[in-house]
Design a protein around this motif. Structure first.
Motif, PDB file in Angstrom:
ATOM      1  N   PHE A  33       0.825  -1.205   0.000  1.00 34.47           N
ATOM      2  CA  PHE A  33       0.000   0.000   0.000  1.00 34.47           C
ATOM      3  C   PHE A  33       0.859   1.254   0.000  1.00 34.47           C
ATOM      4  CE2 PHE A  33      -3.429  -2.811   0.593  1.00 34.47           C
ATOM      5  CZ  PHE A  33      -4.630  -2.114   0.511  1.00 34.47           C
ATOM      6  N   ARG A  34       1.980   1.227   0.729  1.00 32.85           N
ATOM      7  CA  ARG A  34       2.860   2.402   0.752  1.00 32.85           C
ATOM      8  C   ARG A  34       3.439   2.703  -0.617  1.00 32.85           C
ATOM      9  NH1 ARG A  34       4.506   0.317   5.848  1.00 32.85           N
ATOM     10  NH2 ARG A  34       6.285  -0.742   4.883  1.00 32.85           N
ATOM     11  N   ASP A  35       3.539   1.685  -1.464  1.00 34.31           N
ATOM     12  CA  ASP A  35       4.060   1.900  -2.815  1.00 34.31           C
ATOM     13  C   ASP A  35       3.106   2.722  -3.675  1.00 34.31           C
ATOM     14  OD1 ASP A  35       6.310   0.455  -2.223  1.00 34.31           O
ATOM     15  OD2 ASP A  35       5.624  -1.400  -3.194  1.00 34.31           O
ATOM     16  N   VAL A  36       1.811   2.734  -3.317  1.00 33.26           N
ATOM     17  CA  VAL A  36       0.826   3.378  -4.197  1.00 33.26           C
ATOM     18  C   VAL A  36       0.059   4.517  -3.536  1.00 33.26           C
ATOM     19  CG1 VAL A  36       0.534   1.297  -5.571  1.00 33.26           C
ATOM     20  CG2 VAL A  36      -0.985   1.695  -3.638  1.00 33.26           C
ATOM     21  N   ALA A 174      -5.016  -2.078  -3.709  1.00 31.27           N
ATOM     22  CA  ALA A 174      -4.615  -0.890  -2.954  1.00 31.27           C
ATOM     23  C   ALA A 174      -5.005   0.385  -3.690  1.00 31.27           C
ATOM     24  CB  ALA A 174      -3.100  -0.923  -2.708  1.00 31.27           C
ATOM     25  N   ARG A 175      -4.777   0.412  -4.990  1.00 26.70           N
ATOM     26  CA  ARG A 175      -5.130   1.605  -5.772  1.00 26.70           C
ATOM     27  C   ARG A 175      -6.635   1.852  -5.737  1.00 26.70           C
ATOM     28  NH1 ARG A 175      -1.195  -0.353  -9.858  1.00 26.70           N
ATOM     29  NH2 ARG A 175       0.678   0.909  -9.650  1.00 26.70           N
ATOM     30  N   ASP A 176      -7.410   0.778  -5.881  1.00 26.97           N
ATOM     31  CA  ASP A 176      -8.865   0.937  -5.880  1.00 26.97           C
ATOM     32  C   ASP A 176      -9.377   1.344  -4.504  1.00 26.97           C
ATOM     33  OD1 ASP A 176      -9.173   0.404  -8.550  1.00 26.97           O
ATOM     34  OD2 ASP A 176      -9.573  -1.728  -8.290  1.00 26.97           O
ATOM     35  N   ALA A 177      -8.777   0.808  -3.438  1.00 32.45           N
ATOM     36  CA  ALA A 177      -9.189   1.188  -2.090  1.00 32.45           C
ATOM     37  C   ALA A 177      -8.912   2.671  -1.851  1.00 32.45           C
ATOM     38  CB  ALA A 177      -8.468   0.327  -1.053  1.00 32.45           C
ATOM     39  N   ALA A 232     -14.977  -2.772  -0.678  1.00 33.64           N
ATOM     40  CA  ALA A 232     -15.479  -2.074  -1.861  1.00 33.64           C
ATOM     41  C   ALA A 232     -14.516  -2.259  -3.033  1.00 33.64           C
ATOM     42  CB  ALA A 232     -15.665  -0.591  -1.550  1.00 33.64           C
ATOM     43  N   ALA A 233     -13.211  -2.160  -2.760  1.00 33.50           N
ATOM     44  CA  ALA A 233     -12.223  -2.359  -3.825  1.00 33.50           C
ATOM     45  C   ALA A 233     -12.281  -3.778  -4.361  1.00 33.50           C
ATOM     46  CB  ALA A 233     -10.820  -2.053  -3.294  1.00 33.50           C
TER      47      ALA A 233
END
Length: 261
Positions: A33-36, A174-177, A232-233
């Motif tokens: 997650f930290r990557d995005v 992660a991006r969608d969240a 949701a993601a």
């Protein structure tokens, strides 16, 4: 690829609950997650994301095991992975990895530019910038643990592909969240129902419909990714069918006793 519904039958190691296995640690999830995104990721969100990833990988492995069993083999090969995806469209996730893996070469089609010239395939990046492809190796230990829990072994190329698919899928999740947090929820949910020719389509699950409606809007601050943002993601990444329903249910179960912090 042709699409056939995957049968629900389970035998041997498949009867063990996937809830007994936690191959992807929350620290690994948070690193992805930290990557995005710079948003804070709650503990329940990290556990939910790990659970969803585990559910998806488990279904892929089980599909590959069934393909191998038909040829009286125990060790999984990359051809079993292709067979699993070919038989169940729900397993076609983490597709960005397909461009980087020899396993999928020739299956993603030939790309042409505006002038009709073939676009060469992407070369492996040497950039040190974090990405789902570069960081795929981080999932090797978890993938091997998950394989063992399903009573399976796999050739190194198969492990590599499972690493890559897991990394890309979790990165996309992660991006969608993060998008769900920024936009305050999501309004549309894709759904696909798989049926055999000549059979009537099953009625949609009222529980699932209510669950999706509950995820369409969110409350809370715009700086923290919570469990429901992961759910949701998940509805974005998994477009419908049994896999989505099971992933949501198992993620909720995995986070029942987890505090939101």
């Amino acid at each position: 690829m042709t699409t056939q519904p995957a049968g629900p039958e389970r035998s041997g190691p498949e009867t063990a609950s996937v809830m007994d296995v936690s191959p992807f640690k929350p620290s690994l999830v948070k690193a992805v997650f930290r990557d995005v995104t710079s948003m804070h990721v709650s503990r329940s969100a990290a556990r939910a994301a790990a659970s969803v990833t585990r559910t998806v990988l488990t279904e892929i492995i089980d599909g590959a095991r069934r393909a191998a069993a038909e040829e009286a083999r125990k060790k999984l090969i990359t051809g079993d992975l292709l067979s699993a995806i070919d038989r169940n469209v729900e397993l076609e996730v983490g597709t960005t990895w397909y461009d980087h893996s020899p396993t999928f070469r020739g299956l993603t089609g030939v790309l042409y530019d505006a002038e009709g010239v073939i676009v060469p395939s992407r070369k492996r990046s040497r950039s040190r910038k974090p990405s789902a492809v570069v960081g795929a190796h981080r999932f090797e230990a978890g993938v091997k643990k998950l394989l063992r829990s399903r009573g399976a072994t796999a050739v190194p190329a198969m492990v590599r592909d499972l690493d890559g698919i897991a990394s890309v899928f979790l990165t996309d999740l992660a991006r969608d969240a993060a998008m769900v947090v920024r936009e305050g929820g999501i309004k549309r949910f894709g759904t696909v129902t798989l049926v055999m020719p000549g059979e009537p389509a099953p009625a949609p699950s009222p529980f699932l419909n209510d669950s999706l409606r509950a995820l369409s809007t969110r409350s809370g601050d715009r700086r923290t990714i919570g469990r429901d943002d992961i759910l949701a993601a998940t509805t974005i990444q998994l477009f419908g069918g049994n896999l989505r329903q099971r992933a949501l249910a198992e993620a909720r179960e995995a986070t029942q006793n987890t505090s939101a912090g």
